[in-house]
Write an enzyme that holds these catalytic residues in place. Structure first.
Site, short mmCIF file in Angstrom:
data_model
loop_
_atom_site.label_atom_id
_atom_site.label_comp_id
_atom_site.label_asym_id
_atom_site.label_seq_id
_atom_site.Cartn_x
_atom_site.Cartn_y
_atom_site.Cartn_z
N CYS A 80 -3.18 0.64 -10.81
CA CYS A 80 -2.02 0.72 -11.27
C CYS A 80 -1.64 -0.15 -12.47
O CYS A 80 -0.88 0.13 -13.32
CB CYS A 80 -0.83 0.82 -10.13
SG CYS A 80 -0.26 -0.88 -9.76
N CYS A 116 -2.17 -7.29 -4.62
CA CYS A 116 -2.72 -5.88 -4.85
C CYS A 116 -2.50 -4.81 -4.09
O CYS A 116 -3.02 -5.16 -2.81
CB CYS A 116 -3.93 -6.10 -5.49
SG CYS A 116 -4.67 -4.67 -6.13
N ASN A 244 11.90 -25.44 -7.17
CA ASN A 244 12.93 -24.51 -6.91
C ASN A 244 12.25 -23.31 -6.00
O ASN A 244 12.98 -22.46 -6.02
CB ASN A 244 13.27 -23.87 -8.28
CG ASN A 244 14.66 -23.09 -8.11
OD1 ASN A 244 15.68 -23.70 -7.48
ND2 ASN A 244 14.53 -21.89 -8.76
N PHE A 320 -0.85 -23.18 3.38
CA PHE A 320 0.72 -23.42 2.91
C PHE A 320 1.10 -22.65 1.64
O PHE A 320 0.54 -22.85 0.78
CB PHE A 320 1.29 -24.89 2.75
CG PHE A 320 2.64 -24.97 2.48
CD1 PHE A 320 3.12 -25.60 3.54
CD2 PHE A 320 3.23 -24.55 1.42
CE1 PHE A 320 4.57 -25.87 3.18
CE2 PHE A 320 4.46 -24.90 1.10
CZ PHE A 320 5.39 -25.66 1.91
N GLY A 333 11.00 -31.82 -0.76
CA GLY A 333 11.82 -30.55 -0.71
C GLY A 333 11.43 -29.76 0.62
O GLY A 333 12.18 -29.35 1.42
N ASN A 334 10.13 -29.85 0.93
CA ASN A 334 9.87 -29.33 1.91
C ASN A 334 10.23 -30.06 3.40
O ASN A 334 10.75 -29.29 4.50
CB ASN A 334 8.16 -29.29 2.36
CG ASN A 334 7.64 -28.60 3.64
OD1 ASN A 334 7.24 -29.11 4.55
ND2 ASN A 334 7.67 -27.09 3.62
N GLU A 786 7.63 9.97 -4.50
CA GLU A 786 7.56 11.30 -4.38
C GLU A 786 9.06 12.10 -4.33
O GLU A 786 9.54 13.01 -5.32
CB GLU A 786 6.87 11.81 -3.50
CG GLU A 786 6.47 13.53 -3.38
CD GLU A 786 5.73 14.04 -2.60
OE1 GLU A 786 5.53 15.42 -2.10
OE2 GLU A 786 4.79 13.22 -1.76
N ARG A 864 1.74 18.21 9.27
CA ARG A 864 0.38 17.76 8.83
C ARG A 864 -0.05 16.89 10.36
O ARG A 864 -1.31 16.95 10.40
CB ARG A 864 0.30 16.90 7.86
CG ARG A 864 -1.10 16.55 7.09
CD ARG A 864 -1.14 15.90 5.87
NE ARG A 864 -1.31 16.74 4.74
CZ ARG A 864 -2.25 17.20 4.26
NH1 ARG A 864 -3.41 16.84 4.56
NH2 ARG A 864 -2.30 17.98 3.18
N PHE A 898 0.47 11.29 4.85
CA PHE A 898 1.44 12.35 4.91
C PHE A 898 1.39 12.76 6.46
O PHE A 898 1.61 13.96 6.82
CB PHE A 898 1.27 13.37 4.02
CG PHE A 898 2.69 14.17 3.76
CD1 PHE A 898 3.37 13.74 2.84
CD2 PHE A 898 2.72 15.42 4.14
CE1 PHE A 898 4.27 14.49 2.34
CE2 PHE A 898 3.83 16.26 3.73
CZ PHE A 898 4.63 15.74 3.09
N GLU A 1252 -6.26 10.37 -0.30
CA GLU A 1252 -5.67 10.06 1.18
C GLU A 1252 -6.90 9.86 2.22
O GLU A 1252 -6.69 8.99 3.15
CB GLU A 1252 -4.66 11.15 1.68
CG GLU A 1252 -3.52 11.07 0.81
CD GLU A 1252 -2.38 12.14 0.82
OE1 GLU A 1252 -1.33 12.13 1.40
OE2 GLU A 1252 -3.02 13.16 0.45
#
Length: 1316
Positions: A80, A116, A244, A320, A333-334, A786, A864, A898, A1252
């Protein structure tokens, strides 16, 4: 600046889509530092004085790609494309920051912060692996042209080899094909283009900053500690920030307002990192990645005795967050965030660390780490104090420090439970006595918990088995977690505290082995509890046959948009520039799962900055009721809300943030009504959608069970968990009017442009002919775009139409996940009769799915699931009933498969139970019950061209099943606390929309006089390679190169009435429609072509043009021979079936529930693949996404099972709490094969659908996990059937491995809670 390559995927640093590289000159080392960071969390002011490089800075399509971009594109690493720029920048930053080629481990680790959803990661890793080789030419001055053109550089070794030529080709139809090789990229041509660090930044001296931001925010960047202290004195509530990473999330997601920020990144005193004879001093502003590097160096230089705590911290930092977070997050910060699940705070406490604290007067005091944390996110700091540094003392000889952590996912995940443990042993009277100890847990209390009673007990005790057994009894008193504790999983978390301590005992004993008088020997079989797991690099292999047809069909071509995606030039909906007067929309959402609306006060919104309009149900020009099948969903709730997140109205303003701010100011008064929050509640209350009951069957089930045919009958329940789509591109629509509102146009991220056209026209009261929806590409869909996307388009259309202004609505990730629906959870109640041999004779199955608050597609999804409820098995007597439950959750919707995967998972659960009943392997039970050609399914369709048995036999041979079964049994015999399991699972997936009229497709093909072809069809490119396959079909039809065919976009004004891009049927349907159009044009061209006076296609086209021949055609295709009648329960719903099978081997840690997939071997029958490379990518992506469903991804809703969550709210509403698979979850060995010589005469070019069908095959991982658990339970004397729901998270795995550490908290049949 108009740079759109950097994407906003989540806004909380959890997905990596926004990764950029920042470079700065480090004054201490006098070197340039290059780091990947998350742009979404980095305030603009924080990068002042730095060099920021986005993906656009590397290369582009016009002037050439950078090698990192080129290799990812060529190796099919972008589908994509929405996540692609982030991966590119993570890899690029690694290369820029390394003097030598990185190791494969470093490459995988650098991608830990990047997610991904499409590829399954394997092609990304393969693409980047080349950079780890020492003979890599991409960053040298040696030209690759010196190598022979035919040499193939192996992605596994980096050496020239012949493995790339092993692809089998059909001689009668295939032209020569050369695999893409890395040496086609001449890296030397790029080295002189590499972006250098700007010299002006080198010469620039750091300066202090005092700047103003939006909403009155002040940003200060002092250069000295005294200036920090002055600012802290002036602004006691100021937030001190470095990366931050925590404050950014609090301000964005928790709406915390911080008026003053003090950035301490440039303060030398807070960035100290040094060691002396006593230990290490670590400045509070030191980044975690810096600390990690420093500690690794220290470990190499100092004795092993000194650095036990250093080693523990280094190992803990590895898990971490992601690389981007570690590069900017600070030690201080942690610590000061004081999170109860901080990974490092338990280690600071256990390691005797001391915190230096300085006040505004410069006075310094020291606090022991274990006394610093006072309560939930409260620390021992006064208003005028800040954390100055951390002192970490060296460990002493025989002092051992160990880290522990268990999370849902290993990489980039917050802990469920973690721990830091230390023990100091001294030898006295020939015994090893505990001289000092510290056991600290995170995730079990509001603060990191020091177990004081346990420590008091341990000190003075001999280090032996009696000690550990007694200590565990005391630990149970020290760690008290209430039943309604936030986070839930109480039994699991309690058991982990004992498991961790037991592991610690074994580890220390192993470390002490060989010392004089140390007698606590560890059995070899117990070493598996403490052996560090060295994950090998992912090795993928693909085995397929190239059946070339024409110039392009059958060729493993690269995705047509790949080069645009790797450069960041590919445009998505939110990249569309806002014209002058453009407005941003934010929705006003319900905060109750079921309530009556009593009043709405919008006065606060109207006075909000940038406000442009607010709209409710009364303002809708057309019809407020919508729905894809039944119009049972209101665009804006008018009287009653039926879920948290239901849309009540919409606000538009000049910016996205102002719109959200105005929406939050709307005050709504509710009258709360009782909600239904589970399938079981719905069944109990008879809460079903009208007319949603369904029945399928064959034979006589009741007679079968009454007769003596069945030797055994079993009954049970299967709970099937839901799943979030987690497409990387959130829901987004951009709507504008033309001709004063006479026309409406929109660009949307959708799988169904026609539905957008229909919804918008319906809601605005316009004819569909005046509404045009266009889609260039979408950043993933998986079914989630969809129908639900059309709803959001309708919401945005209302203000756009009424105000006559362009309006963009892009959902934030947390809102998207909360309201856009997910994969349906299911409840299956089965009764199965079978023989003593395991032959299935009868199945009675009740199915319920959780539809949510509107019907949407839930009916078709249930149907289905019912069609697929026998998977691949011949069952003489079947009765399947189904009902769609109405619940007070956002409407659930389509998701890859589906409903089919849910139906098949229920089947495979009772198949495995039969195997345990008759004491055979599940594979034997599966095989003996296979259907074949001629089998009649329980809905009347006859099986034809079944390749199941052939696939099964090839898979058994490929994975060497019997041999690996023996090896797994042998491993389990010798490893008490680790277990391996294997499984082989088949699948059969029906191809077609089960609603007959949807099986139609249109296309428009236009041939131009230069010989190029423009194709437009009704399908949407969402990463699955649809446009590429369709273009290949057109190229082969005209016998022209693929480069001569172009597909621009999908648009409702080019191809009308298109069905959604779904059901895996798009390549079949739109490919056939395009071929029909091409054939029409070819028929018209034939009289000219037959004269054979042309030497090229371009000449032929021109000759036809001069003869006034129409070179444009509309193609159309309908899927033949399908149809189903629910009144009779019989028919032919599918054109054909795609068959597949998969093998998986896993290894589980029985003490923690952690697991690895050691290998996966997947084989599918895809006929003659139109593009085998794209099909392999679909299989890998579906398999890894399926792994998420069966083993990682758990939705947690506010229901009776999770009373610590507000009723009806989704807790897992972002990557922080919802974990999809990461790079670390990919099978070590990942093999994908396509069945050879298996043409399919029922689809275009003898191919088969792929999107699918592979998804369910990931259940092989689930059942391999269960196989491993069975082996673990047997060790404790449990041999009977036990339930295991999906996802098989660490909680479910660990609690199913019943042993002495779970026994105090749960019975052996304990079933962890699941939102169903």
């Amino acid at each position: 600046m108009g740079l759109t390559g950097t994407k906003l995927g989540c806004g909380e640093g959890g997905c990596g889509a926004c990764t950029v590289m920042v470079s700065y000159f480090d004054q201490n080392s006098k070197k340039c530092v290059h780091q990947a960071i998350n742009a979404c969390l980095a305030p603009l002011y924080s990068v002042e004085g730095m060099h920021v490089i986005t993906v656009e800075g590397l290369g582009n399509r016009k002037f050439g790609l950078h090698p990192v971009q080129e290799t990812l594109a060529r190796n099919h690493g972008s589908q994509c494309g929405f996540c692609t720029p982030g991966f590119i920048m993570s890899m690029y930053a690694l290369l820029r920051s390394n003097k030598t080629p990185p190791t494969e481990e470093q490459i995988e680790e650098s991608l830990a912060g990047n997610l991904c959803r499409c590829t399954g990661y394997r092609p990304i890793l393969d693409a980047f692996r080349v950079f780890s080789k020492t003979n890599d030419l991409l960053y040298t001055n040696n030209s690759v042209s010196s190598q022979k053109d035919c040499e193939f550089v192996c992605p596994s070794t980096g050496e020239p080899c012949s493995c790339g030529s092993k692809t089998v080709q059909k001689e009668n139809v295939c032209h020569d094909y050369k695999p893409v090789s890395y040496n086609e990229i001449d890296g030397s041509s790029y080295t002189n283009k590499e972006i250098i660090f700007p010299p002006q930044l080198l010469m620039r001296k750091p300066s202090s900053l005092s700047l103003n931001g939006f909403n009155g925010i002040k940003w200060h960047r002092p250069l000295l500690l005294k200036h920090v202290l002055e600012l802290k004195s002036r602004f006691p509530d100021a937030k001190l920030v470095v990366g931050n990473t925590e404050v950014g999330i609090e301000t964005r997601l928790k709406k915390l307002h911080c008026p003053v920020f003090v950035s301490v990144t440039h303060v030398p005193e807070l960035n100290i990192l040094s060691s002396n004879e006593n230990g290490i001093e670590i400045g509070a502003a030191v980044r975690l990645s810096e600390l990690q590097k420093f500690l690794k160096k220290v470990i190499e230089e100092r004795s092993c005795d000194d650095t036990s705590s250093c080693r523990a911290i280094v190992k803990q930092i590895k898990w971490f967050a992601g690389t981007q977070i570690r590069n900017v997050a600070s030690v201080g910060g942690n610590i000061c965030t004081a999170s109860p699940i901080s990974d490092l705070n338990p280690l600071w406490m256990a390691s005797r660390a001391k915190f230096k604290i300085v006040d505004s007067n410069g006075n310094i005091r020291t606090v022991v780490a274990e006394n610093f944390f006072l309560g939930y996110r409260k620390v021992d700091l006064k208003e005028n104090e800040i954390l100055y540094s951390v002192f970490l003392p060296w460990t002493r000889r025989f002092e051992h420090v160990k880290e522990f952590k268990q999370a849902h996912r290993r990489e980039d995940d917050i802990a469920l439970v973690n721990a830091g443990m230390r023990v100091f042993l001294e030898e006295k009277d020939q015994k090893w006595i505990v001289s000092d100890a510290c056991i600290v847990y995170g995730g079990v209390a509001p603060v990191s918990l020091l177990t004081e009673k346990t420590r008091d007990y341990l000190i003075g005790k001999p280090w032996n088995k009696e000690m550990v057994e007694n200590a565990m009894e005391i630990l149970k008193q020290d760690v008290v977690i209430s039943e309604d504790a936030p986070g839930g999983m109480v039994e699991f978390r309690k058991s982990l505290t004992l498991s961790f301590f037991f592991k610690f005992f074994l580890w220390v004993s192993h470390e002490m082995n060989g010392q004089d008088f140390f007698k606590e020997t560890i059995p070899v079989s117990h070493l598996s509890a403490i052996e560090s797991y060295n994950r090998p690099s992912v090795m993928g292999s693909q085995d397929y046959e190239i059946t070339k047809q024409g110039t392009s069909v059958g060729s493993p071509e690269v995705h047509m948009s790949a080069r645009l995606q790797v450069t960041g030039e590919a445009e998505y909906t939110d990249d569309t520039p806002m014209p002058p007067g453009g407005l941003h929309a934010a929705m006003i959402l319900s905060k109750k799962p079921h309530a009556r609306l009593l009043s709405i006060d919008d006065s606060g919104a109207r006075s909000s900055p940038g406000f442009a309009g607010i709209f409710f149900a009364k303002d809708i020009p057309g019809d407020n009721a919508t729905g894809p099948i039944v119009e049972d969903e209101q665009v804006f709730a008018s009287d009653v809300v039926t879920c948290v997140g239901q849309v009540i109205g919409v606000v538009v303003a000049d910016t996205h943030e102002n719109a959200k701010l105005a929406a939050r100011k709307v005050v709504i008064e509710y009258e709360v009504l009782p909600p239904i929050l589970s399938i079981k509640d719905a069944v109990k209350s008879n809460s079903f959608f009208p007319n949603s009951n369904r029945l399928l069957g064959k034979g006589d089930v009741d007679l079968c069970f009454r007769s003596n045919e069945c030797d055994k009958i079993i009954e049970g329940e299967v709970h099937v968990g839901g799943q979030e789509h987690f497409y990387l591109e959130p829901q987004s629509s951009f709507v504008w009017t033309m001709d004063g509102g006479n026309e409406v146009h929109l660009i949307s991220s959708t799988q169904a442009p026609q539905k957008h056209q229909k919804y918008v026209a319906h809601v605005l009261g316009l004819p569909m002919s005046k509404v045009v929806c266009k889609v260039k590409r979408i950043g993933g869909g998986f079914g989630g775009k969809e129908t639900r996307s059309a709803f959001f388009a309708a919401v945005a259309a209302v203000p756009a139409y009424i105000l006559n202004h362009p309006v963009k609505l892009t959902l934030d990730r947390d809102i998207d996940m909360m309201i856009s629906g997910q994969r349906h959870s299911f409840l299956g109640k089965y009764k199965v009769g079978f023989t003593n041999e395991g032959k299935v004779l009868g199945l009675d199955l009740e199915l319920y799915n959780n539809g949510g608050n509107s019907l949407d597609l839930s009916q078709a999804i249930l149907e289905r699931a019912m069609y697929h409820s026998n998977n691949v098995y011949e069952i003489p007597n079947v009765r399947v009933t189904g009902s769609v439950c109405f619940t007070n959750y956002p409407s659930n919707t389509a998701f890859r498969g589906f409903g089919g995967p849910q139906g098949m998972l229920i089947t495979e659960n009772w198949i495995q139970r039969i195997a345990m009943e008759v004491k055979k392997s599940p594979e034997e039970i599966r095989e003996m019950n296979f259907m074949g050609d001629g089998s009649i399914l329980h809905y009347g369709q006859q099986i034809q061209d079944c390749t199941l048995q052939r696939l099964w036999e090839e898979l058994k041979k490929s994975c060497n099943f019997l041999k690996i079964r023996s090896e797994v049994d042998e491993f389990n015999l010798h490893n008490r606390w680790r277990r391996r399991g294997i499984a082989m699972v088949p699948t059969k997936f029906g191809i077609s929309f089960t609603t007959k009229f949807m099986n139609q497709a249109g296309a428009l093909v236009q041939v131009y006089t230069d010989g190029t072809v423009l194709v437009t069809h009704g399908g949407v490119e969402m990463g699955q390679g649809l446009h590429t396959k369709v273009a290949q079909i057109a190229a082969s039809a005209f016998e022209i190169p693929l480069s001569a065919v172009f597909i621009s976009e999908t648009s409702t004004d080019k191809v009308p009435n298109a069905s959604p891009t779904a059901a895996s049927a798009s390549s079949d349907m739109y490919g056939a429609a395009v071929l029909d159009a091409c054939n029409q044009i070819k028929t018209r061209m034939e009289p000219i072509a037959s004269k054979k006076k042309h030497t090229s296609f371009e000449e032929l086209v021109n000759a036809c043009y001069f003869e006034r021949i129409d070179l444009s055609a509309h193609g159309f295709h309908i899927v033949p021979d399908i149809g189903f009648d629910w009144t009779t329960g019989k028919g032919h719903p599918y054109r054909y079936f795609t068959y597949g099978a998969a093998f998986a081997e896993v290894e589980i840690d029985t003490l923690t529930g952690d697991f690895h997939t050691r290998s996966a071997d997947v084989i599918l029958d895809l006929g003659f693949s139109i593009n085998p490379a794209i099909d392999v990518g679909q299989i890998e992506g579906a398999f890894v996404q399926g792994m998420g469903w069966v083993a990682l991804e758990e939705l947690k809703w506010g229901d009776d099972a999770h009373k610590w969550i507000q009723p009806g709210f989704l807790f897992t509403s972002g990557p922080g709490n919802y974990k999809i698979p990461s790079v670390n979850d990919v099978p070590f060995k990942f093999k994908v094969s396509l069945l050879k010589d298996a043409p399919n005469d029922k689809a275009i070019h003898s191919s088969k659908a792929v999107g699918e069908p592979p998804f369910f095959l990931a259940s092989s991982v689930f059942f391999a996990i269960k196989d491993a658990i069975i082996a673990a339970r047997a060790e404790s004397g449990f041999h009977g059937w036990f339930p295991l729901d999906n996802p098989a998270t660490p909680e479910r795995i660990r609690m199913a491995c019943a042993d002495e550490f779970t026994a105090p908290f749960a019975k052996s049949d304990f079933r962890p809670k699941l939102s169903v």
